[in-house]
Design a protein around this motif. Structure first.
Motif, PDB file in Angstrom:
ATOM      1  N   VAL A 162      -7.853  -3.423  -0.940  1.00  9.56           N
ATOM      2  CA  VAL A 162      -6.869  -4.405  -1.140  1.00  9.56           C
ATOM      3  C   VAL A 162      -7.224  -5.740  -0.903  1.00  9.56           C
ATOM      4  O   VAL A 162      -6.338  -6.765  -1.319  1.00  9.56           O
ATOM      5  N   VAL A 204       0.733  -1.185   0.008  1.00 10.67           N
ATOM      6  CA  VAL A 204       0.039  -0.133   0.059  1.00 10.67           C
ATOM      7  C   VAL A 204       0.823   1.234   0.079  1.00 10.67           C
ATOM      8  O   VAL A 204       1.740   1.508   0.889  1.00 10.67           O
ATOM      9  N   GLY A 258      -7.326   5.577  -0.321  1.00  2.80           N
ATOM     10  CA  GLY A 258      -6.413   4.487  -0.682  1.00  2.80           C
ATOM     11  C   GLY A 258      -7.163   3.255  -1.563  1.00  2.80           C
ATOM     12  O   GLY A 258      -8.361   3.431  -1.782  1.00  2.80           O
ATOM     13  N   CYS A 285      -6.387   2.150   3.197  1.00  3.72           N
ATOM     14  CA  CYS A 285      -7.071   1.453   2.179  1.00  3.72           C
ATOM     15  C   CYS A 285      -8.358   0.933   2.792  1.00  3.72           C
ATOM     16  O   CYS A 285      -8.816   1.264   3.683  1.00  3.72           O
TER      17      CYS A 285
END
Length: 442
Positions: free
Chosen positions: A85, A55, A82, A156
């Motif tokens: 993920v 990240v 972000g 994220c």
């Protein structure tokens, strides 16, 4: 000659003054050049992995040393959104922090914080709700020597779709207590079911995708190993619970029994303790007609919170589970509740929040009040007086519901108090004493 010496001295003084001015000025210029040529590129970008995926930094609050650490230049950039993920199907999250940094995290669900703490705590966090989460991470380096220090921020998001799981409070339960069950990550509308020889189990909604139930272990439940099967849709879990015998108090009475001389001795039946010390057939009939049907009902929502309290501030003179034996008669009796020796007029209060489902003057049990606390957990009060509630009322903890009579249940106690879960009795002292598994998930 003297004039030339004076002139030379003046020139030397001028040079010294010029140097005194020039050196700091030069240092200042050099420091200024160093300060303004130090830019955001000096802010580190330590490598951070979330679920194995790198990240990128999303912001920073950093202090970079300039000119050998004499001064620091501050850089600040607010975090931005972000990447997404991962999609989790197991209830844990892995984060690999960069060397030399401490990680602090903040976890949000629907933009509301559900957890915050350090890196090890994040790795141990167990998700109990499915949904889309946002993770805010700060890799922090403390001020030490002349190195740069501050925090690098990461953002994220990820989706949690964890399968339902069952958590059980105990595998060994004493008579008079209960076992707590909780199922997490349930899809909307899915209600678990439990099958066990210990009694009917009612699940209550206690959170988003969370349902909780309690399995009662009455004082008369035979010590043995019992099975438990919980199902939710296509999911099934099996557990066992071993019931442990509890050492309940024992009371011995001397009972004088008058035998009917008209009945020949060989035809006389043995006198049982229940014949001289228990309720009459009329008492049992009224109890069966008015009280027992209540045990088959329950509130699907939890109405209580926190510890239960003692409903009457007085001495318990007949303890829960006490077995009574008597001379000259056969059999024994075991108490299903508490006998409380309260003074006339002493307030009787609700031990916790709930709904009044019975409040009535009866022929053989005195004035009776029954409160449903949710999930089939009930408080029952017999032989009270001066009712202050009626059926349908919602009561709060320590709210007065009645008063103790001048003469009630027996010569030892005026008020009789039971705690039940379904048909099974519970030890009330464990509820207001705080040592019941009722509080396992609290």
């Amino acid at each position: 000659m003297l004039g030339k010496g004076v002139i030379g001295l003046k020139r030397l003084l001028i040079v010294i003054i010029a140097l005194l001015v020039a050196i700091p000025l030069t240092i200042g210029v050099m420091a200024g050049v160093a300060y303004y040529t130090t830019d955001e590129s000096s802010v580190p970008a330590p490598k951070l992995l979330v679920m194995g995926q790198e990240v990128a930094p999303a912001g920073y609050d950093w202090h970079e040393p300039v000119f050998g650490g004499v001064i620091y230049r501050d850089f600040s950039y607010p975090p931005i959104e972000g990447p997404n993920v991962a999609s989790l199907s197991v209830p844990n999250l892995t984060v690999e922090a960069p060397a030399g940094y401490e990680v602090n995290a903040r976890l949000l669900l629907n933009n509301e914080e559900v957890w915050s703490g350090d890196g090890p705590g994040l790795a141990a966090y167990q998700f109990i709700n499915n949904g889309r989460y946002k993770l805010e991470l700060a890799c922090e380096r403390s001020q030490e020597g002349k190195r740069g220090w501050g925090a690098i921020h990461y953002l994220c998001s990820f989706t949690v779709a964890v399968e339902p799981r069952l958590e059980v409070s105990d595998e060994w339960v004493q008579q008079g207590d209960l076992m707590a069950l909780r199922v997490y990550n349930l899809p909307t509308g899915m209600v678990p079911k439990a099958e066990t020889g210990l009694g009917e189990v009612c699940f209550m909604q206690t959170g988003n995708g969370i349902m909780t139930a309690y399995v009662p272990i009455g004082h008369a439940r035979e010590p043995a190993l019992y099975s438990l099967v919980v199902t939710a849709g296509q999911y099934e879990w099996e557990a066992t619970v071993r019931v442990i015998e509890t050492s309940f108090p024992v009371e011995s009475l001397v009972v004088q029994v008058e035998e009917d001389p008209a009945i020949p001795e060989e035809e006389r039946q043995p006198v049982r303790l229940s014949d001289v010390a228990s309720a009459s057939p009329a008492d049992y009939r009224e109890y069966s007609e008015k009280i027992v049907p209540l045990f088959e009902t329950w509130e699907e929502n939890k109405l209580w919170s926190g510890l239960f309290s003692m409903p009457v501030k007085a001495n318990v003179t007949v303890p829960y589970g006490q077995t009574t034996y008597a001379s000259s008669v056969s059999g024994s009796l075991r108490q299903s509740g508490l006998g409380i020796a309260a003074e006339a007029g002493a307030p009787v209060v609700a031990p916790n929040g709930g709904k009044v489902i019975f409040a009535e003057d009866t022929d053989n049990m005195g004035t009776v009040v029954v409160i449903e606390h949710g999930g089939g957990l009930k408080s029952l009060f017999f032989f009270v007086t001066d009712l202050e509630v009626e059926v349908g009322d919602t009561v709060t903890k320590d709210q007065k519901i009645a008063a103790a009579p001048a003469k009630g249940w027996s010569s030892k106690a005026s008020v009789y108090y039971e705690a039940r879960l379904g048909y099974e009795t519970l030890d009330p002292t464990s509820l207001y004493g705080g040592n019941s598994s009722l509080y396992y998930f609290s």
